[in-house]
Design a protein around this motif. Structure first.
Motif, PDB file in Angstrom:
ATOM      1  N   VAL A 372      92.093  28.806  21.920  1.00  0.00           N
ATOM      2  CA  VAL A 372      92.070  27.684  22.867  1.00  0.00           C
ATOM      3  C   VAL A 372      91.122  27.998  24.029  1.00  0.00           C
ATOM      4  CG1 VAL A 372      93.456  26.413  24.556  1.00  0.00           C
ATOM      5  CG2 VAL A 372      94.333  26.798  22.237  1.00  0.00           C
ATOM      6  N   ASN A 373      91.227  29.199  24.594  1.00  0.00           N
ATOM      7  CA  ASN A 373      90.380  29.565  25.737  1.00  0.00           C
ATOM      8  C   ASN A 373      88.900  29.573  25.338  1.00  0.00           C
ATOM      9  OD1 ASN A 373      92.617  29.848  27.374  1.00  0.00           O
ATOM     10  ND2 ASN A 373      92.860  32.038  26.941  1.00  0.00           N
ATOM     11  N   GLN A 374      88.638  30.094  24.127  1.00  0.00           N
ATOM     12  CA  GLN A 374      87.258  30.145  23.663  1.00  0.00           C
ATOM     13  C   GLN A 374      86.676  28.745  23.499  1.00  0.00           C
ATOM     14  OE1 GLN A 374      86.809  32.243  20.012  1.00  0.00           O
ATOM     15  NE2 GLN A 374      84.585  32.081  19.975  1.00  0.00           N
ATOM     16  N   LEU A 375      87.493  27.837  22.924  1.00  0.00           N
ATOM     17  CA  LEU A 375      87.016  26.466  22.729  1.00  0.00           C
ATOM     18  C   LEU A 375      86.821  25.755  24.071  1.00  0.00           C
ATOM     19  CD1 LEU A 375      89.148  25.424  19.628  1.00  0.00           C
ATOM     20  CD2 LEU A 375      86.648  25.626  19.722  1.00  0.00           C
ATOM     21  N   ARG A 376      87.731  25.982  25.006  1.00  0.00           N
ATOM     22  CA  ARG A 376      87.577  25.350  26.326  1.00  0.00           C
ATOM     23  C   ARG A 376      86.291  25.846  27.006  1.00  0.00           C
ATOM     24  NH1 ARG A 376      93.894  25.929  28.299  1.00  0.00           N
ATOM     25  NH2 ARG A 376      94.689  24.095  27.140  1.00  0.00           N
ATOM     26  N   SER A 377      86.037  27.141  26.899  1.00  0.00           N
ATOM     27  CA  SER A 377      84.819  27.698  27.502  1.00  0.00           C
ATOM     28  C   SER A 377      83.587  27.117  26.841  1.00  0.00           C
ATOM     29  CB  SER A 377      84.837  29.225  27.369  1.00  0.00           C
ATOM     30  OG  SER A 377      83.628  29.776  27.857  1.00  0.00           O
ATOM     31  N   SER A 378      83.638  26.992  25.504  1.00  0.00           N
ATOM     32  CA  SER A 378      82.503  26.438  24.781  1.00  0.00           C
ATOM     33  C   SER A 378      82.256  24.992  25.171  1.00  0.00           C
ATOM     34  CB  SER A 378      82.750  26.551  23.277  1.00  0.00           C
ATOM     35  OG  SER A 378      81.690  25.977  22.567  1.00  0.00           O
ATOM     36  N   ALA A 404      78.132  18.256  19.098  1.00  0.00           N
ATOM     37  CA  ALA A 404      78.814  19.544  19.202  1.00  0.00           C
ATOM     38  C   ALA A 404      80.091  19.415  20.019  1.00  0.00           C
ATOM     39  CB  ALA A 404      77.869  20.578  19.823  1.00  0.00           C
ATOM     40  N   LEU A 405      80.012  18.617  21.118  1.00  0.00           N
ATOM     41  CA  LEU A 405      81.215  18.409  21.944  1.00  0.00           C
ATOM     42  C   LEU A 405      82.311  17.707  21.146  1.00  0.00           C
ATOM     43  CD1 LEU A 405      79.891  17.381  25.485  1.00  0.00           C
ATOM     44  CD2 LEU A 405      81.527  19.197  24.967  1.00  0.00           C
ATOM     45  N   ALA A 410      87.735  18.178  18.908  1.00  0.00           N
ATOM     46  CA  ALA A 410      88.684  18.018  17.798  1.00  0.00           C
ATOM     47  C   ALA A 410      89.325  19.355  17.438  1.00  0.00           C
ATOM     48  CB  ALA A 410      87.959  17.433  16.575  1.00  0.00           C
ATOM     49  N   TRP A 411      88.466  20.423  17.435  1.00  0.00           N
ATOM     50  CA  TRP A 411      89.018  21.748  17.158  1.00  0.00           C
ATOM     51  C   TRP A 411      90.005  22.162  18.240  1.00  0.00           C
ATOM     52  CZ3 TRP A 411      83.578  24.320  16.114  1.00  0.00           C
ATOM     53  CH2 TRP A 411      83.033  23.768  14.931  1.00  0.00           C
TER      54      TRP A 411
END
Length: 423
Positions: A372-378, A404-405, A410-411
């Motif tokens: 979750v943290n990785q996706l939020r940062s991305s 990409a966003l 969705a992920w």
């Protein structure tokens, strides 16, 4: 004598006649039957017409009594023996009746009643035989179930309660012929005694070492595997039943060893019994009692759903599975349906266990949080890239960043749902 006298007398006699009787000049009353005339009485107190009326009333009384009996036979459950007794009494009364009327018609009505009562007697006899047959089937089923419990049941409380219920069912069933009743009752009593004795043995030996149980069951497995290819159906089946009895009396080994030995033991049994079932498909009827027992077990198993307490459900399911295995084989046309219902319960418990494990697994939770943290940062970096592309008017970069966003959002939504399961 005056010539008028005979004429008057002839008129008196002719006026005192009836199709079914007459009164002669001296007051004697006759009735006409198919056997001829017979005297039914004498009348001196009045006119001959009064005599005929009196004896007709006696006839009417007989006809009324016969009519009432006909109605009782037709509309009530009057017992044939009682009805036949009444017919015999009325037949005697008609045969000796001091009455004027169509006595032959009354006799024919009694003949008809006799035929009707005879048919009723045959119906009652057939019903009685049917009831006895049904009662015998019920009591044979009761005895068969009691004997199965005496040999196979390992849930002592349920087994004892079921035996008590079977005794009550026996008492409620109709009686059958004395020799059969006595023989079946002896078998039922023997089954109850056998169950009681086996229960006492079990509790007396409950403290036996599990290692001894393991060694005994290894010997039983060896015997079972040695004869699994046998085609001597009768003796081998009896031998497997004896092995099962000894298996139950041997007690439980350690869990891992018990499951492995049971799998091997059951595998050997299944190999034999499946072959026997293929050769003797018509004997599926023998397994219907097992199917009924498994239907009862399934009702109990399905009460576990939906799963609320995983540990308690697993313990209950384990006991149910043991009873299920102990219940034995079922007819082939019911096996898939019954096994399928149990598998649904087993799968529900297994799914609940897996869900509980995932929910309480700290490593998985940590991985979910990292994702979750990785996706939020991305997403945050992509949003900055999108803003720069829009400011610079780079349409292609804008489109790439938006795509990409969309994918990462969705992920992220899926990852957040997974993380929420650990809450």
């Amino acid at each position: 004598m005056s010539p008028i006298g005979p004429a008057i007398q002839e008129a008196r006699v002719s006026s005192a006649t009836d199709p079914w009787g007459r009164v002669d000049e001296d007051g004697t009353v006759y009735v006409r039957t198919s056997d001829g005339e017979r005297v039914v009485g004498s009348w001196q107190a009045g006119a001959p017409e009064e005599a005929l009326a009196y004896f007709k009333r006696k006839y009417d009384a007989l006809a009324t009594e016969i009519g009432l009996l006909e109605q009782r036979v037709r509309t009530t459950d009057l017992q044939p023996a009682q009805a036949q007794h009444s017919i015999a009494r009325l037949r005697e009364a008609v045969g000796e009746a001091h009455a004027v009327g169509d006595l032959d018609a009354l006799a024919r009505r009694l003949d008809g009643l006799t035929e009707r009562v005879g048919r009723r007697r045959e119906e009652v006899k057939a019903q009685r035989e049917q009831h006895r047959h049904e009662a015998r089937e019920i009591k044979e089923r009761i005895v068969a179930e009691a004997e199965r419990i005496a040999v196979e049941e390992t849930h002592w409380k349920n087994g004892g309660e079921r035996l008590r219920q079977l005794v009550e069912e026996w008492k409620a069933a109709d009686r059958i012929d004395r020799p059969t009743e006595t023989a079946l009752w002896k078998r039922l009593s023997s089954a109850r005694n056998a169950f009681t004795k086996r229960r006492k043995v079990y509790f007396a030996t409950l403290d036996d070492q599990r290692e001894e149980a393991r060694r005994e069951k290894e010997r039983l497995v060896a015997e079972a595997e040695a004869m699994q290819e046998s085609t001597d159906w009768g003796e081998t089946a009896a031998a497997y039943r004896d092995l099962m009895r000894r298996w139950k009396l041997a007690g439980r080994a350690a869990r891992d060893a018990e499951e492995d030995l049971w799998a091997r033991f059951k595998g050997a049994q299944d190999t034999f019994f499946q072959a026997r079932s293929a050769a003797f498909a018509e004997r599926d009827a023998e397994f219907r009692g097992n199917a009924e027992e498994k239907e009862k077990i399934l009702v109990e198993a399905e009460r576990l759903l939906p799963i609320r307490d995983v540990r308690q459900a697993r313990q209950a399911l384990r006991a149910i599975q043991e009873r299920w295995e102990a219940a034995g084989m079922v007819p082939r046309d019911q096996r898939d349906r019954l096994e399928g219902r149990l598998r649904k319960v087993e799968e529900a418990v297994r799914t609940a266990e897996e869900s509980e494990w995932r929910r309480t697994n700290p490593e998985a939770r940590a991985r979910a949080e990292a994702t979750v943290n990785q996706l939020r940062s991305s997403i945050e970096q992509l949003e900055k890239r999108l803003d720069k592309a829009r400011t610079a008017g780079r349409d292609k970069d804008v489109k790439d960043a938006e795509e990409a966003l969309g994918a990462r959002r969705a992920w992220l939504e899926e990852a957040e749902r997974t993380l929420a399961e650990f809450s």
